[in-house]
Structures are given as C-alpha cells and as structure tokens.
Design a protein around this motif. Structure first.
Motif, PDB file in Angstrom:
ATOM      1  N   GLY A  82       0.797  -1.217   0.000  1.00  0.00           N
ATOM      2  CA  GLY A  82       0.000   0.000   0.000  1.00  0.00           C
ATOM      3  C   GLY A  82       0.827   1.262   0.000  1.00  0.00           C
ATOM      4  O   GLY A  82       0.343   2.333  -0.410  1.00  0.00           O
ATOM      5  N   LEU A  83       2.082   1.188   0.451  1.00  0.00           N
ATOM      6  CA  LEU A  83       2.932   2.378   0.463  1.00  0.00           C
ATOM      7  C   LEU A  83       3.439   2.739  -0.925  1.00  0.00           C
ATOM      8  O   LEU A  83       3.746   3.910  -1.196  1.00  0.00           O
ATOM      9  CB  LEU A  83       4.114   2.166   1.410  1.00  0.00           C
ATOM     10  CG  LEU A  83       3.800   2.192   2.915  1.00  0.00           C
ATOM     11  CD1 LEU A  83       5.035   1.839   3.719  1.00  0.00           C
ATOM     12  CD2 LEU A  83       3.278   3.572   3.323  1.00  0.00           C
ATOM     13  N   PHE A  84       3.553   1.746  -1.813  1.00  0.00           N
ATOM     14  CA  PHE A  84       4.189   2.007  -3.107  1.00  0.00           C
ATOM     15  C   PHE A  84       3.252   1.781  -4.292  1.00  0.00           C
ATOM     16  O   PHE A  84       3.530   2.253  -5.388  1.00  0.00           O
ATOM     17  CB  PHE A  84       5.425   1.119  -3.272  1.00  0.00           C
ATOM     18  CG  PHE A  84       6.462   1.346  -2.210  1.00  0.00           C
ATOM     19  CD1 PHE A  84       7.282   2.453  -2.250  1.00  0.00           C
ATOM     20  CD2 PHE A  84       6.591   0.460  -1.155  1.00  0.00           C
ATOM     21  CE1 PHE A  84       8.236   2.669  -1.272  1.00  0.00           C
ATOM     22  CE2 PHE A  84       7.546   0.664  -0.183  1.00  0.00           C
ATOM     23  CZ  PHE A  84       8.364   1.775  -0.225  1.00  0.00           C
ATOM     24  N   GLY A 137      -6.842  15.138  -4.975  1.00  0.00           N
ATOM     25  CA  GLY A 137      -7.957  15.952  -4.533  1.00  0.00           C
ATOM     26  C   GLY A 137      -9.142  15.148  -4.051  1.00  0.00           C
ATOM     27  O   GLY A 137     -10.288  15.538  -4.264  1.00  0.00           O
ATOM     28  N   HIS A 138      -8.883  14.001  -3.427  1.00  0.00           N
ATOM     29  CA  HIS A 138      -9.964  13.171  -2.916  1.00  0.00           C
ATOM     30  C   HIS A 138     -10.681  13.910  -1.786  1.00  0.00           C
ATOM     31  O   HIS A 138     -10.043  14.533  -0.925  1.00  0.00           O
ATOM     32  CB  HIS A 138      -9.418  11.828  -2.422  1.00  0.00           C
ATOM     33  CG  HIS A 138     -10.474  10.783  -2.281  1.00  0.00           C
ATOM     34  ND1 HIS A 138     -11.328  10.721  -1.201  1.00  0.00           N
ATOM     35  CD2 HIS A 138     -10.826   9.748  -3.098  1.00  0.00           C
ATOM     36  CE1 HIS A 138     -12.151   9.693  -1.331  1.00  0.00           C
ATOM     37  NE2 HIS A 138     -11.869   9.083  -2.484  1.00  0.00           N
ATOM     38  N   GLY A 141      -4.580  12.089   2.274  1.00  0.00           N
ATOM     39  CA  GLY A 141      -3.292  12.012   2.959  1.00  0.00           C
ATOM     40  C   GLY A 141      -2.524  10.755   2.599  1.00  0.00           C
ATOM     41  O   GLY A 141      -1.311  10.784   2.422  1.00  0.00           O
ATOM     42  N   TRP A 142      -3.270   9.641   2.498  1.00  0.00           N
ATOM     43  CA  TRP A 142      -2.610   8.387   2.110  1.00  0.00           C
ATOM     44  C   TRP A 142      -2.062   8.471   0.687  1.00  0.00           C
ATOM     45  O   TRP A 142      -0.964   7.973   0.418  1.00  0.00           O
ATOM     46  CB  TRP A 142      -3.593   7.234   2.227  1.00  0.00           C
ATOM     47  CG  TRP A 142      -2.971   5.890   1.944  1.00  0.00           C
ATOM     48  CD1 TRP A 142      -3.031   5.198   0.778  1.00  0.00           C
ATOM     49  CD2 TRP A 142      -2.173   5.120   2.829  1.00  0.00           C
ATOM     50  NE1 TRP A 142      -2.318   4.033   0.877  1.00  0.00           N
ATOM     51  CE2 TRP A 142      -1.786   3.942   2.138  1.00  0.00           C
ATOM     52  CE3 TRP A 142      -1.742   5.297   4.140  1.00  0.00           C
ATOM     53  CZ2 TRP A 142      -0.998   2.971   2.721  1.00  0.00           C
ATOM     54  CZ3 TRP A 142      -0.961   4.320   4.728  1.00  0.00           C
ATOM     55  CH2 TRP A 142      -0.592   3.173   4.016  1.00  0.00           C
ATOM     56  N   GLN A 143      -2.786   9.107  -0.204  1.00  0.00           N
ATOM     57  CA  GLN A 143      -2.297   9.259  -1.570  1.00  0.00           C
ATOM     58  C   GLN A 143      -1.043  10.124  -1.616  1.00  0.00           C
ATOM     59  O   GLN A 143      -0.111   9.842  -2.375  1.00  0.00           O
ATOM     60  CB  GLN A 143      -3.387   9.860  -2.449  1.00  0.00           C
ATOM     61  CG  GLN A 143      -4.547   8.910  -2.750  1.00  0.00           C
ATOM     62  CD  GLN A 143      -5.631   9.560  -3.578  1.00  0.00           C
ATOM     63  OE1 GLN A 143      -5.678  10.794  -3.704  1.00  0.00           O
ATOM     64  NE2 GLN A 143      -6.512   8.748  -4.163  1.00  0.00           N
ATOM     65  N   ARG A 144      -1.008  11.177  -0.790  1.00  0.00           N
ATOM     66  CA  ARG A 144       0.204  12.001  -0.747  1.00  0.00           C
ATOM     67  C   ARG A 144       1.381  11.198  -0.205  1.00  0.00           C
ATOM     68  O   ARG A 144       2.507  11.315  -0.703  1.00  0.00           O
ATOM     69  CB  ARG A 144      -0.046  13.236   0.115  1.00  0.00           C
ATOM     70  CG  ARG A 144      -0.954  14.283  -0.535  1.00  0.00           C
ATOM     71  CD  ARG A 144      -0.882  15.605   0.204  1.00  0.00           C
ATOM     72  NE  ARG A 144      -1.339  15.465   1.590  1.00  0.00           N
ATOM     73  CZ  ARG A 144      -2.622  15.613   1.969  1.00  0.00           C
ATOM     74  NH1 ARG A 144      -3.547  15.879   1.059  1.00  0.00           N
ATOM     75  NH2 ARG A 144      -2.963  15.497   3.233  1.00  0.00           N
ATOM     76  N   LEU A 145       1.108  10.345   0.825  1.00  0.00           N
ATOM     77  CA  LEU A 145       2.182   9.501   1.368  1.00  0.00           C
ATOM     78  C   LEU A 145       2.665   8.518   0.318  1.00  0.00           C
ATOM     79  O   LEU A 145       3.876   8.280   0.174  1.00  0.00           O
ATOM     80  CB  LEU A 145       1.679   8.767   2.610  1.00  0.00           C
ATOM     81  CG  LEU A 145       2.670   7.802   3.279  1.00  0.00           C
ATOM     82  CD1 LEU A 145       3.907   8.553   3.765  1.00  0.00           C
ATOM     83  CD2 LEU A 145       2.005   7.059   4.437  1.00  0.00           C
ATOM     84  N   GLN A 146       1.725   7.921  -0.431  1.00  0.00           N
ATOM     85  CA  GLN A 146       2.117   7.018  -1.504  1.00  0.00           C
ATOM     86  C   GLN A 146       2.981   7.721  -2.540  1.00  0.00           C
ATOM     87  O   GLN A 146       3.993   7.170  -3.005  1.00  0.00           O
ATOM     88  CB  GLN A 146       0.867   6.445  -2.188  1.00  0.00           C
ATOM     89  CG  GLN A 146       0.198   5.305  -1.455  1.00  0.00           C
ATOM     90  CD  GLN A 146      -0.973   4.748  -2.244  1.00  0.00           C
ATOM     91  OE1 GLN A 146      -1.754   5.509  -2.824  1.00  0.00           O
ATOM     92  NE2 GLN A 146      -1.089   3.438  -2.285  1.00  0.00           N
TER      93      GLN A 146
END
Length: 615
Positions: A347-349, A492-493, A500-505
């Motif tokens: 999920g991180l990558f 832009g979810h 936030g998770w998408q930015r972390l990814q």
C-alpha cells in the motif's frame, strides 16, 4: 499463454468463478482436514519378543536370540537385524528396506519364528509384531486413598470407557502391577497327605482349563459340547481337586495350600501429590485427529469428575493437543502479521486497490492448497503451517511483479484492460520460471526416501501446492481483477484520510524511484564496470561461508533446542538396592520438587501438580 491471459481479462466472470472455486472449496475442505502435531511415520520395523523367565542374559542370548537370528538371517528385504538379551526376555528388531511391504514380511517372520522347535522348554510363546509409532495425546491420573486393587479396578473402568469413545483406539493403564495368584504349599502338608509338588502342579494344570467336547447331532440341530473349568480367581483355585481317596472323599487345593489372590511381587508405585495413583495414557495412531480425541476425552472427564466419590481425584496433564493449538496459533499469528506487513508495504508504493488485489493472492493460493490436502494425504501440522509461513512472502512476489508491470503501463497512458494484458504478458515468462525454480528448491523434501521423507515431505508438498496456485492466481485471476477494478482518483480526494494516504504514496513512490535511479543505478553501473572485482568479491564471500562450516564456527544442529514446560527428575539406583533406600531417595527429590512448586506458585496464578513414580 498470451492468448489465455487476454481471454481471462476479456472474460472476468470466468476468473471470478475460478477464484470462487478455490476460496469456497478451500473453506469447505479446511474443517475436514486431520490435525496433528507432526506427520505420522511408518517405522518399517518388526519386533520379535520371547520371554524366558528367570534366565540370565547369557542364557537368553544362547538359548533364544541366536536361534532367532539364524532362522531369520536370510529373510527378504532385511536391512538390519539387532538383538537385545536382557534378564528374562529376548528382543529382536528387524529393520526392513525402504519400500518393503511390512505386512507381508510380518507374516513371513511369524511363520519362521513359530517353526523354531529348539527353544528351551521354559520359554513363553513368541510375540511377533510390527512397530507402530503412536503419538501421545494426554495422560490422566486417577488418585485417592484407596487400596491398590480398588484403584486399579477404577482405572481399568476409566480406561475401557475412554477406549470406547469414538475415534479413540490407543489407551493404556500404566503404573499398575499385574494380577498374580500365588499358591504356597508347605513341605509338612505334602508329607501329611503323601503328595509331592509335581502331583499338585499336574492337578492344577489338569483342572484349570476349558476343553472342547465335540458335537452332538439332535433333531433341532447340532449341539456343541464344551467343558468350562478355567480358574481365574483364588476362590476358583481353592476348589481344584488334588487327590481322590479310596473312600470317595476328595482333597482340594484350598485344604493344603495358602492361596493369595494379589499382585506380582514387584515394586511399582505412582503418587500424585502424595496420594496413590494410576496413570491412563491416551495415544493416537495413523489418521486419528489429536484435537478430536482430546475434546472427547475432556468431555468424558468432566462427566466422570461429578460421579467420583469423595476422596478420588482425576486430572489430565501433558496434554499435547493444547501444545499443538498453542503452536498452530503462534504460527497463524505470525502468518497474519506477515500478511498485514505485506499489505502495508504494498500500500505504500502501489495504489490501494491494486495493492489489495495483489495481497488477495495470498489467501486465494493458501485456500487452493487446502483444497488438495485430502487428495495428497496431507494434514494440518506444525510442519505444514511452517510451510505456509515460508512461502508467504514468495507467493506474493509474482503478484507484485505483475501488479507493478500493469501499473507501469497505466502510467504510460494505457487503459486498465490494456495495461493488465500487456503488463502480464511482458513478465509472465520470468515469473513462471522464478516460481518453478523455487518449487525445485522444495522438491527434494518430497523425494527424500525413507522415514525422513515421510516427515519432511509434507512441508515440501505444502509449499509446492501454494506456489502452483500462486501461479494460477497471478496469471489468470489477478489480471482480470486489475483490468476491471474501479478507477481511483489521482488527487484531490474529498476524504482527507484518503487524500493524505495518496500524498504519502506519492512521496514514498517518488523516493523509491529516486533511490533506484541515483543510488542503486550508480552502484549497478559501478559493479558492471568493475565486473571482475565484483566476481572476486562474490567468490570471496562464498569461500568465507564454506570456511565457517569447515572450521566448526558455524554449528550444525538438526533440531534446535526448545524450552519445555515440564520438569522431570529421574533417579537410577544400583541393582539390588533395598526398596526402602530408594524410597528415601525419592522422598528427598519430592521434597525439593514441592519446594520448587511452592516457589513457582507464588510467582504465577494456578497450582502445579507433582506426579511421583517409583519402579
């Protein structure tokens, strides 16, 4: 293979049906799979036992063992024969060659041993049996302030009740002395009636037996005649007629002899927390389920405790089923944590839905393996669960490669269906060969001959099954799911957590790409430029590894030492030492054990039990 991948992507219903077959089939099969701690092993050993009571080891060897060895020396498929001559008994073990039909050889050995007619007259009938490994399930102690006979009768009743439970076949009563009827006649009694010992012995042998009397034909059919005179108790022996006088009166054995209906004159005792006890040993063989046996025995004990009179106590200990549950739960916990770490890493990558479908390949592959467990005679044991953990990371590797390949085609502008087809077709050859090389590493565990192969074969078979179904899932099921998954928003979810998770990814993915291009890329170019130096370093590491083994600095251990939860204390006294002296030494050990128990009980909840055995 390219056509099969494209066809499955274009027909997602087929892929879903295949996945449903593996998942539902595995879930339905799972409860029916036998559970055991370790796989059952065929020993391939036949044992011949001949009792020669009262004989010294030298006499046993010359009179019994050597004659058995000479008779069995030329038997077929015999790998090794060992003999053990001890006081009063000869034991001969025959180890058969691998692949031998042990049942056919057992019949042959029994015929040859029974044909020996040169045994001493004092020997008992030979006992020929195939050695069967029985695994312990639990032990049960019945203790209380009863005399030896009453306690043994209670233990025999419990043993018979447990043996009558469904699925339970191996139950033994231990630490009880065999029954023995002793007949003692004084010399004065023999002289008073003008008898000798041989005449009395002949009368006992002649009267204490059952004899068939043939048959009589009657109008209603054939009637079988039989004389029943076998004596089983001391009271039965008292009525045996030793002599009939001229006046018609009889002299019975009870009139001239002292008959005691007791136990064999050996020192064998067991105590539980100071009270006399008998031990019931429950074991399993073959395909019996240890957890099912333990559940039925515990249910019986719960009912039995309520029926026992005051002063009697029954407890179970050394319950291997609980140990098995603890081990399997520990392994399952490790597998669950490993799966969560795999999912978190993916999920991180990767995109979240992409990571979810990649991670779904693990349970699908495992359930597909369970589906074929009965067909391959596999069980759920510590070894098979260990195999699942070993391949946990390997199973997800091919799915990761395919998922990343499809994701890279999406980033180049292809739609999801095209990306799934092209991404899978681009890497399926290295993925298939990579999985096959891993399967080849586990294959020798299945091909190992003999008992070692029976033990470790389940580990190799389980790993190969998981790898096979990981290929099926990654090549046929995963591409269809990647092609038809719901599209994810690229930014832009509205949900702040998802955003936030998408930015972390994005940060993690960009960092990994930067590391691959700058750090790893630079190191790779340097290794290729100095290729001979790279090869020399690799050879040096290999030599160093072999040197550690050759020098003994890297120790070899077949099984690692595992800390147990039962403390044993054994005392061996020289032969001929009085029992009272042995008893005093055992009392000292008991006192030390009680002090240790008190110390341990003060540190934890729940009492310990102390079982003492003297033999």
């Amino acid at each position: 293979m390219n056509h099969a991948i494209a066809w499955m992507v274009n027909n997602p219903v087929t892929a879903n049906l295949l996945m449903l077959l593996l998942v539902v089939g595995g879930l339905v099969t799972l409860p029916t799979i036998q559970q055991e701690e370790f796989p059952s092993i065929e020993t391939g050993v036949i044992r011949v036992s001949v009792e020669y009571l009262g004989a010294a080891p030298e006499e046993v060897e010359e009179g019994v063992c050597i004659r058995i060895e000479e008779q069995l020396e030329g038997i077929r498929d015999l790998d090794r024969m060992t003999s053990l001559a001890i006081e009063g008994v000869c034991l001969v073990s025959l180890e058969l060659a691998i692949g031998t039909d042990a049942n056919a050889t057992l019949d042959e050995v029994e015929s040859l041993v029974n044909a020996i007619d040169t045994f001493p007259a004092e020997t008992e009938e030979p006992i020929v049996s195939k050695v069967v490994v029985s695994d312990p399930v639990m032990q049960i102690a019945l203790s209380g302030a009863l005399d030896e006979r009453a306690l043994k009768i209670r233990g025999q009743q419990m043993r018979d009740d447990i043996a009558a439970l469904p699925g339970v076949s191996q139950v033994a009563l231990d630490f009880v002395r065999p029954y023995e009827i002793s007949i003692e006649i004084s010399e004065a009694a023999l002289r008073r009636h003008a008898l000798n010992f041989d005449r009395v012995a002949k009368a006992v042998r002649g009267w204490s037996l059952d004899l068939p009397g043939g048959s009589v034909k009657a109008s209603s059919g054939e009637i079988l005649l039989r004389t029943k005179g076998q004596a089983y108790t001391g009271r039965d022996y008292e009525g045996i007629v030793v002599m009939t006088r001229t006046d018609g009166t009889t002299l019975t054995l009870g009139e001239i002899a002292e008959i005691r209906d007791g136990f064999e004159d050996t020192e064998l005792r067991a105590r539980l927390d100071g009270d006399p006890a008998v031990i019931i040993d429950v074991r399993r063989v073959g395909g019996e389920d240890i957890l099912a046996i333990a559940q039925r025995v515990h249910a019986y004990l719960d009912v039995k405790r309520a029926e026992l009179p005051a002063g009697l106590r029954v407890i179970s200990f050394q319950d291997e089923s609980r140990s098995l549950v603890i081990r399997i739960n520990t392994l399952l916990k490790s597998a669950r944590n490993g799966l969560l770490l795999v999912l978190l890493t993916l999920g991180l990558f990767l995109r979240f839905r992409l990571a979810m479908w990649v991670a779904a390949g693990v349970p699908i592959s495992f359930l597909g393996a369970f589906l074929f467990f009965p067909a391959l005679d596999l069980t759920i044991s510590s070894l098979t669960v260990m195999a699942f953990i070993l391949v946990l990371g390997i199973v997800v590797d091919d799915a990761i490669v395919i998922g990343e390949s499809a994701y890279s085609h999406e980033r180049r502008g292809a739609d999801q269906k095209t990306a799934a087809i092209r991404g899978t077709q681009a890497v399926y050859v290295p993925v298939v060969f990579g999985v096959m090389t891993t399967m080849a590493a586990f294959l020798p565990l299945i091909l190992v001959p003999g008992r070692m192969g029976q033990f470790f074969g389940s580990l190799g078979a389980t790993a190969i099954l998981c790898l096979i179904f990981s290929l099926v899932e990654s090549q046929l099921i995963l591409p269809a799911h990647l092609a038809h998954r719901r599209s994810e928003s690229r930014g832009g979810h509205p949900n702040p957590l998802v955003a936030g998770w998408q930015r972390l990814q994005g940060t993690m993915g960009a960092g990994l790409e930067r590391f691959g291009k700058e750090r790893y890329g630079r190191a790779l170019r340097l290794a290729l430029h100095w290729r001979y130096a790279t090869l020399a370093i690799a050879v040096g590491v290999l030599i160093l590894s072999f040197s550690l083994l050759a020098s003994g600095r890297l120790r070899y251990q077949f099984f690692p030492a595992v800390e147990g939860d039962v403390a044993h204390a054994a005392l061996t006294m020289p032969r001929g030492i009085p029992v009272a002296r042995t008893e005093r030494a055992v009392r000292q050990i008991e006192a030390a054990a009680e002090a240790l128990i008190a110390e341990m009980d003060a540190e934890r909840e729940g009492p310990s039990i102390a079982l003492r055995r003297l033999s």
